[in-house]
Design a protein around this motif. Sequence first.
Motif, PDB file in Angstrom:
ATOM      1  N   ILE A  69      27.339 -25.507 -27.244  1.00  0.00           N
ATOM      2  CA  ILE A  69      28.531 -26.013 -27.908  1.00  0.00           C
ATOM      3  C   ILE A  69      28.732 -25.827 -29.532  1.00  0.00           C
ATOM      4  N   ALA A  70      27.464 -25.783 -30.059  1.00  0.00           N
ATOM      5  CA  ALA A  70      27.518 -25.179 -31.430  1.00  0.00           C
ATOM      6  C   ALA A  70      27.903 -23.565 -31.565  1.00  0.00           C
ATOM      7  N   ILE A  71      27.378 -22.721 -30.739  1.00  0.00           N
ATOM      8  CA  ILE A  71      27.884 -21.655 -30.901  1.00  0.00           C
ATOM      9  C   ILE A  71      29.511 -21.536 -30.733  1.00  0.00           C
ATOM     10  N   ALA A  72      29.852 -22.238 -29.632  1.00  0.00           N
ATOM     11  CA  ALA A  72      31.461 -21.982 -29.279  1.00  0.00           C
ATOM     12  C   ALA A  72      32.185 -22.816 -30.517  1.00  0.00           C
ATOM     13  N   ILE A  73      31.840 -23.938 -31.275  1.00  0.00           N
ATOM     14  CA  ILE A  73      32.428 -24.441 -32.228  1.00  0.00           C
ATOM     15  C   ILE A  73      32.459 -23.386 -33.473  1.00  0.00           C
ATOM     16  N   ILE A  74      31.389 -22.923 -33.896  1.00  0.00           N
ATOM     17  CA  ILE A  74      31.351 -21.647 -35.010  1.00  0.00           C
ATOM     18  C   ILE A  74      32.188 -20.448 -34.535  1.00  0.00           C
ATOM     19  N   ALA A  75      32.275 -20.071 -33.220  1.00  0.00           N
ATOM     20  CA  ALA A  75      33.073 -18.953 -32.919  1.00  0.00           C
ATOM     21  C   ALA A  75      34.647 -19.367 -32.996  1.00  0.00           C
ATOM     22  N   LEU A  76      34.766 -20.597 -32.640  1.00  0.00           N
ATOM     23  CA  LEU A  76      36.385 -20.994 -32.721  1.00  0.00           C
ATOM     24  C   LEU A  76      36.803 -21.012 -34.245  1.00  0.00           C
ATOM     25  N   PHE A  77      36.007 -21.381 -35.016  1.00  0.00           N
ATOM     26  CA  PHE A  77      36.307 -21.652 -36.535  1.00  0.00           C
ATOM     27  C   PHE A  77      36.421 -20.057 -37.062  1.00  0.00           C
ATOM     28  N   ILE A  78      35.493 -19.248 -36.699  1.00  0.00           N
ATOM     29  CA  ILE A  78      35.485 -17.886 -37.113  1.00  0.00           C
ATOM     30  C   ILE A  78      36.551 -17.137 -36.798  1.00  0.00           C
ATOM     31  N   ILE A  79      36.915 -17.304 -35.477  1.00  0.00           N
ATOM     32  CA  ILE A  79      38.217 -16.467 -34.824  1.00  0.00           C
ATOM     33  C   ILE A  79      39.371 -16.972 -35.401  1.00  0.00           C
ATOM     34  N   ASN A  80      39.665 -18.432 -35.362  1.00  0.00           N
ATOM     35  CA  ASN A  80      40.922 -18.945 -35.813  1.00  0.00           C
ATOM     36  C   ASN A  80      41.250 -18.861 -37.545  1.00  0.00           C
ATOM     37  N   TYR A  81      40.228 -18.419 -38.253  1.00  0.00           N
ATOM     38  CA  TYR A  81      40.398 -18.365 -39.676  1.00  0.00           C
ATOM     39  C   TYR A  81      40.246 -16.948 -39.953  1.00  0.00           C
ATOM     40  N   GLY A  82      39.258 -16.204 -39.247  1.00  0.00           N
ATOM     41  CA  GLY A  82      38.970 -15.030 -39.421  1.00  0.00           C
ATOM     42  C   GLY A  82      40.079 -14.099 -38.972  1.00  0.00           C
ATOM     43  N   TYR A  83      40.763 -14.427 -37.989  1.00  0.00           N
ATOM     44  CA  TYR A  83      41.780 -13.441 -37.428  1.00  0.00           C
ATOM     45  C   TYR A  83      42.848 -13.216 -38.420  1.00  0.00           C
ATOM     46  N   PHE A  84      43.281 -14.040 -39.213  1.00  0.00           N
ATOM     47  CA  PHE A  84      44.441 -13.823 -40.229  1.00  0.00           C
ATOM     48  C   PHE A  84      43.797 -13.126 -41.425  1.00  0.00           C
ATOM     49  N   PHE A  85      42.665 -13.190 -41.866  1.00  0.00           N
ATOM     50  CA  PHE A  85      41.825 -12.341 -42.919  1.00  0.00           C
ATOM     51  C   PHE A  85      41.711 -11.000 -42.489  1.00  0.00           C
ATOM     52  N   VAL A  86      41.203 -10.739 -41.305  1.00  0.00           N
ATOM     53  CA  VAL A  86      40.931  -9.202 -40.730  1.00  0.00           C
ATOM     54  C   VAL A  86      42.165  -8.577 -40.486  1.00  0.00           C
ATOM     55  N   CYS A  87      43.101  -9.364 -39.837  1.00  0.00           N
ATOM     56  CA  CYS A  87      44.391  -8.530 -39.577  1.00  0.00           C
ATOM     57  C   CYS A  87      45.259  -8.392 -40.775  1.00  0.00           C
ATOM     58  N   GLU A  88      45.397  -9.068 -41.806  1.00  0.00           N
ATOM     59  CA  GLU A  88      46.014  -8.796 -43.006  1.00  0.00           C
ATOM     60  C   GLU A  88      45.516  -7.973 -43.877  1.00  0.00           C
ATOM     61  N   TYR A  89      44.140  -7.844 -43.964  1.00  0.00           N
ATOM     62  CA  TYR A  89      43.448  -6.786 -44.742  1.00  0.00           C
ATOM     63  C   TYR A  89      43.417  -5.397 -44.122  1.00  0.00           C
ATOM     64  N   PHE A  90      43.097  -5.260 -42.662  1.00  0.00           N
ATOM     65  CA  PHE A  90      42.898  -4.004 -41.984  1.00  0.00           C
ATOM     66  C   PHE A  90      44.340  -3.715 -41.523  1.00  0.00           C
ATOM     67  N   SER A  91      45.323  -4.348 -41.494  1.00  0.00           N
ATOM     68  CA  SER A  91      46.636  -4.022 -40.906  1.00  0.00           C
ATOM     69  C   SER A  91      47.794  -3.767 -42.120  1.00  0.00           C
ATOM     70  N   GLY A  92      47.514  -3.900 -43.261  1.00  0.00           N
ATOM     71  CA  GLY A  92      48.540  -3.756 -44.202  1.00  0.00           C
ATOM     72  C   GLY A  92      49.173  -4.854 -44.492  1.00  0.00           C
ATOM     73  N   GLY A  93      48.486  -6.162 -44.391  1.00  0.00           N
ATOM     74  CA  GLY A  93      49.174  -7.549 -44.562  1.00  0.00           C
ATOM     75  C   GLY A  93      49.703  -7.999 -43.276  1.00  0.00           C
ATOM     76  N   ARG A  94      49.440  -7.433 -42.248  1.00  0.00           N
ATOM     77  CA  ARG A  94      50.201  -8.114 -41.009  1.00  0.00           C
ATOM     78  C   ARG A  94      49.305  -8.367 -40.003  1.00  0.00           C
ATOM     79  N   THR A  95      49.592  -9.604 -39.563  1.00  0.00           N
ATOM     80  CA  THR A  95      49.039 -10.079 -38.135  1.00  0.00           C
ATOM     81  C   THR A  95      49.950  -9.719 -37.103  1.00  0.00           C
ATOM     82  N   LEU A  96      49.475 -10.005 -35.936  1.00  0.00           N
ATOM     83  CA  LEU A  96      50.369  -9.367 -34.962  1.00  0.00           C
ATOM     84  C   LEU A  96      51.860 -10.078 -34.847  1.00  0.00           C
ATOM     85  N   GLY A  97      51.794 -11.477 -35.002  1.00  0.00           N
ATOM     86  CA  GLY A  97      52.891 -12.490 -35.255  1.00  0.00           C
ATOM     87  C   GLY A  97      53.854 -11.696 -36.496  1.00  0.00           C
TER      88      GLY A  97
END
Length: 267
Positions: A69-97
């Motif tokens: 459960i702890a691992i799942a909670i940490i994974a959910l947090f990292i994915i939900n907030y890390g997604y925007f950070f990683v996509c915007e930096y490595f894709s020229g300021g763009r997420t999929l949306g």
Amino acid sequence: MNSEQMEVKTPEYVSLQFRLAGLGSRAAAFIIDQILLGIINVAIVILLIVVIQGMSSLPAFLENSTVPIAIAIIALFIINYGYFFVCEYFSGGRTLGKKLVGIRVIQDNGHSITLLSSFIRNLLRLIDSLPTGYFLGIIMVFFHSKHKRLGDLVAGTIVVHERKAKRKKKPSGIEKEIQERGLAKENLVIDEWTLKSFKAKDWKLINTYAARFMQLPKAERDQMTRKIADLLLPKIGVEVVGESEENLENTLLVLYLHLKDEWEFEL
């Protein structure tokens, strides 16, 4: 609120025109991103359930373990907030949306978003989402003159509409030369980290080189090619010593194509 035009003057005294992304386009991009993240979240929850059910066959003192459960909670947090950070930096300021809607994040000076700006901007999503449903962020984007939420204000970023490709535009002399040589970005693979290492002065240097390329006599062009190659090509791991001027020219022109997409913003 309607989107507005914004003019940015770069350190090189070049005026760039941008069309600011308003609440509607930003909300549409965010909804698309949330649908994608929702699918990933559901998959993680299902995986968690499967893991917990599988633990029933373990000894009794391990059955109540909260590790999954702890691992799942940490994974959910990292994915939900890390997604925007990683996509915007490595894709020229763009997420999929943002990519589907046709908007992107850039810095206030018109340059690509930096690692620190992307981190700060997305870290402050925690505050922009308060008290619920991104209420604070929505209010700020709606009323701010440049449609900024708190994360944009602190990070020094803006969200703009992508430039549209101009059809039937007569190619410039250097563009014709690149086409005649059969060169394209695919001829030189540059990873995102390396591409981000090039600064505004590097873009200005190679842009000047491309602008003067067709006008210079061959002797002067060869000399300039060698000097610029010595400065820029080691950054992408290309050996300059022993290479012919023609090969160096081709490599620099392909590098120019890469940096042009990264630094030249025009509507």
